[in-house]
Design an enzyme around this catalytic site. Sequence first.
Site, PDB file in Angstrom:
ATOM      1  N   GLY A  67       0.813  -1.204   0.000  1.00  0.00           N
ATOM      2  CA  GLY A  67       0.000   0.000   0.000  1.00  0.00           C
ATOM      3  C   GLY A  67       0.847   1.254   0.000  1.00  0.00           C
ATOM      4  O   GLY A  67       2.071   1.216  -0.193  1.00  0.00           O
ATOM      5  N   GLY A  69       1.828   3.128   2.404  1.00  0.00           N
ATOM      6  CA  GLY A  69       2.867   3.147   3.427  1.00  0.00           C
ATOM      7  C   GLY A  69       4.117   2.400   3.004  1.00  0.00           C
ATOM      8  O   GLY A  69       5.240   2.850   3.242  1.00  0.00           O
ATOM      9  N   THR A  70       3.930   1.249   2.363  1.00  0.00           N
ATOM     10  CA  THR A  70       5.063   0.467   1.866  1.00  0.00           C
ATOM     11  C   THR A  70       5.792   1.227   0.760  1.00  0.00           C
ATOM     12  O   THR A  70       7.027   1.264   0.710  1.00  0.00           O
ATOM     13  CB  THR A  70       4.588  -0.901   1.344  1.00  0.00           C
ATOM     14  OG1 THR A  70       3.876  -1.581   2.379  1.00  0.00           O
ATOM     15  CG2 THR A  70       5.763  -1.759   0.906  1.00  0.00           C
ATOM     16  N   ASP A 216       4.314  18.692 -12.616  1.00  0.00           N
ATOM     17  CA  ASP A 216       4.294  20.142 -12.797  1.00  0.00           C
ATOM     18  C   ASP A 216       5.289  20.886 -11.911  1.00  0.00           C
ATOM     19  O   ASP A 216       5.364  22.117 -11.955  1.00  0.00           O
ATOM     20  CB  ASP A 216       2.877  20.691 -12.570  1.00  0.00           C
ATOM     21  CG  ASP A 216       2.363  20.440 -11.159  1.00  0.00           C
ATOM     22  OD1 ASP A 216       3.099  19.832 -10.346  1.00  0.00           O
ATOM     23  OD2 ASP A 216       1.225  20.843 -10.864  1.00  0.00           O
ATOM     24  N   GLU A 274       1.533   7.735   6.836  1.00  0.00           N
ATOM     25  CA  GLU A 274       2.477   7.375   7.890  1.00  0.00           C
ATOM     26  C   GLU A 274       2.649   8.554   8.854  1.00  0.00           C
ATOM     27  O   GLU A 274       2.815   9.693   8.420  1.00  0.00           O
ATOM     28  CB  GLU A 274       3.835   6.996   7.293  1.00  0.00           C
ATOM     29  CG  GLU A 274       3.774   5.821   6.326  1.00  0.00           C
ATOM     30  CD  GLU A 274       3.283   4.555   6.993  1.00  0.00           C
ATOM     31  OE1 GLU A 274       3.938   4.090   7.944  1.00  0.00           O
ATOM     32  OE2 GLU A 274       2.221   4.036   6.572  1.00  0.00           O
TER      33      GLU A 274
END
Length: 298
Positions: A67, A69-70, A216, A274
Amino acid sequence: MAFNKALLIHHNHAGKANRADTVGTATGVLAPAVGELVVVRTDEPGEGEALCRDRGEQFDVVFILGGDGTVHECVNGLASLQNPPLIGILPGGTCNDFARSLGLSPDVEVAARQLLEGHAVSIDIGRANDRVFTNFFGIGLISDTSQNINSNLKGTLGKLSYFISTLQTISNTEPFHYRMEADGKTMEGEAVMIYAANGRFLGTNSLPFAPDALQDGELDILIIHETGIPLLREILSHKPEGEWQPQNESISYFKASTLLLETDAPMPVDTDGELYMKTPAELSVLAGHLTFLTGDVY
């Protein structure tokens, strides 16, 4: 697209419960296109970052199965390299918001095929103090929501747990005083949330930012002065054809490449879901710093 040597990292406790099946599905698609595929499981916080920092340059591509966090952890290792490899994200978490910003399917098998058939694109990375983030930096309501998420609900209800936590948090959110310098322009006031986005999704919902938001050289800054369900609905349901102009006076929106942020007292910071940092914070953009494999629709 074929590779000589690839690393596949997956976290043992991240995201979906059927991790072994997910890893098997991913390797089944990727292995025929890779001369040597090294699969490594991480178990403890920080392992993925150390692995990417110490061994990342040995590979043509690093696939990250997990996800947001990983991805956050591994990218913090890869961003420090002189010659970082290509990066491919295989969505294996609850929301997979950054993968969605790259045009990747939430289905691991489909996403793996997209990575082999898609494009390599240089993508901006946000910096907050001495760390980097892919999707967002936020304080206030966003970090309170992350702190309030029930881990048991997250495992069983998935993304619904984020919305339940948000609804529970809204009524308890207290405003805070901030001081900010954005690209040299100073401002201060009261807010319940400050959100600096690099990506275009939050909690699986698309945000009203331009399609080129990841390239951008700027962050999309939202200052939420007061909150409520109608306010969230405007942010999460608006699909702009041009530059977004909020209709609600409780929302301030602008873009900036640098941001200095202070609060009266140190506040928890949420970076890509996190929580380990606190204000004050100095934000900037590392334009085109890493190259990601993207989906065809990106």
